[in-house]
Structures are given as structure tokens and as C-alpha cells.
Design a protein around this motif. Structure first.
Motif, mmCIF file in Angstrom:
data_model
loop_
_atom_site.group_PDB
_atom_site.id
_atom_site.type_symbol
_atom_site.label_atom_id
_atom_site.label_comp_id
_atom_site.label_asym_id
_atom_site.label_seq_id
_atom_site.Cartn_x
_atom_site.Cartn_y
_atom_site.Cartn_z
ATOM 1 N N ILE A 21 0.379 -11.090 -2.236
ATOM 2 C CA ILE A 21 1.411 -10.541 -3.119
ATOM 3 C C ILE A 21 1.202 -10.973 -4.571
ATOM 4 N N TRP A 24 -1.418 -8.799 -6.061
ATOM 5 C CA TRP A 24 -0.897 -7.454 -6.341
ATOM 6 C C TRP A 24 -0.133 -7.435 -7.652
ATOM 7 N N ASP A 25 0.703 -8.449 -7.846
ATOM 8 C CA ASP A 25 1.500 -8.497 -9.066
ATOM 9 C C ASP A 25 0.607 -8.610 -10.303
ATOM 10 N N ASN A 28 -1.102 -5.282 -11.025
ATOM 11 C CA ASN A 28 -0.182 -4.340 -11.663
ATOM 12 C C ASN A 28 0.085 -4.688 -13.116
ATOM 13 N N VAL A 35 -0.880 -0.658 -7.614
ATOM 14 C CA VAL A 35 -0.306 -0.928 -6.300
ATOM 15 C C VAL A 35 1.138 -0.461 -6.314
ATOM 16 N N GLU A 37 4.772 -0.653 -5.831
ATOM 17 C CA GLU A 37 5.663 -1.820 -5.754
ATOM 18 C C GLU A 37 6.579 -1.785 -4.534
ATOM 19 N N LEU A 40 5.504 -4.099 -1.759
ATOM 20 C CA LEU A 40 5.515 -5.545 -1.974
ATOM 21 C C LEU A 40 6.674 -6.205 -1.235
ATOM 22 N N MET A 52 -2.304 -6.551 3.982
ATOM 23 C CA MET A 52 -1.886 -6.713 2.582
ATOM 24 C C MET A 52 -2.970 -7.396 1.763
ATOM 25 N N SER A 56 -4.961 -5.863 -1.381
ATOM 26 C CA SER A 56 -4.977 -6.524 -2.686
ATOM 27 C C SER A 56 -6.410 -6.755 -3.164
ATOM 28 N N ALA A 59 -7.668 -3.489 -4.453
ATOM 29 C CA ALA A 59 -7.088 -3.203 -5.766
ATOM 30 C C ALA A 59 -7.782 -4.025 -6.847
#
Length: 113
Positions: A21, A24-25, A28, A35, A37, A40, A52, A56, A59
Motif C-alpha cells: 500500500i 501504491w501511494d 500515485n 493505481v 485508489e 487501496l 496487491m 504495486s 505499477a
């Protein structure tokens, strides 16, 4: 998701990264809407966690970062492989820090040339 603040005096950073996570943040922040949101949320089992993390890492690769020798198992065991996680985080943070530096926004950097 309850990941922040992260205590720097122990392994909280690596435990916060072990489900993907945080990555991912950061992705972004580099490139908006890379990704979705809505996805999430904290994974409920090992299979969703693996999915996940793989998403990630995909990404991260899609924005041009080289991911070498890192897969879902390494990320889930982040406290055992901290140098790999720190290297990946450093690449993400470096891009975030320098992405807004260009001649139009900071014309003074022409003096460096």
C-alpha cells in the motif's frame, strides 16, 4: 489505513511496506491515477496481499523504475530484506522530489549548465 505516522526507531517502516500500500501511494504521487485508489484497502489474506504487492511492483515498473531481485515474497518479509525495500523507496522518493524541477518552474537552474 492507519499506516502513518511511522516510527523510525524500529521496523515500522518495513512492516508498513509489507503489503504494497505504501508503494501504491508513492506511485500515485509520482503519476496520478496510476493505481485506482478504490483498491487501496488492507488485504485480508496472504493471497490478496501477494496480489496487491505484485500490482504495486507492476505499477512501479510502469513508471520507469527498475525493480531488480524484488518480488512479493521479499516485500512481505521486508524486515529480513531491509536494503531492498530501502532501495525501492529511495527511487520512488527521489522521483517525487525532482519531478517538479524544470526550466520553466525554476529558470535559475540554467546557471548550473
Amino acid at each position: 489505513l492507519g499506516l502513518l505516522p511511522i516510527n523510525i526507531d524500529n521496523d515500522d517502516l518495513f512492516e508498513a511496506c509489507n503489503n504494497g500500500i505504501v508503494f501504491w501511494d508513492l506511485v500515485n504521487k509520482i503519476q496520478k491515477d496510476t493505481v485506482d485508489e478504490r483498491m487501496l484497502k488492507k488485504p485480508s489474506d496472504i493471497f490478496k496481499t501477494t496480489e496487491m504487492i505484485n500490482l504495486s511492483l507492476s505499477a512501479i515498473k510502469s513508471i520507469g523504475i527498475k525493480v531488480i531481485s524484488i518480488d512479493a515474497n521479499f516485500v512481505m518479509k521486508a524486515t529480513e530484506w531491509p536494503h531492498l525495500i530501502l532501495g525501492l523507496l529511495w527511487q520512488l522518493v527521489k522521483i517525487i522530489l525532482v519531478k517538479d524541477i524544470d526550466l520553466k518552474k525554476v529558470p535559475e537552474i540554467i546557471r548550473l549548465a
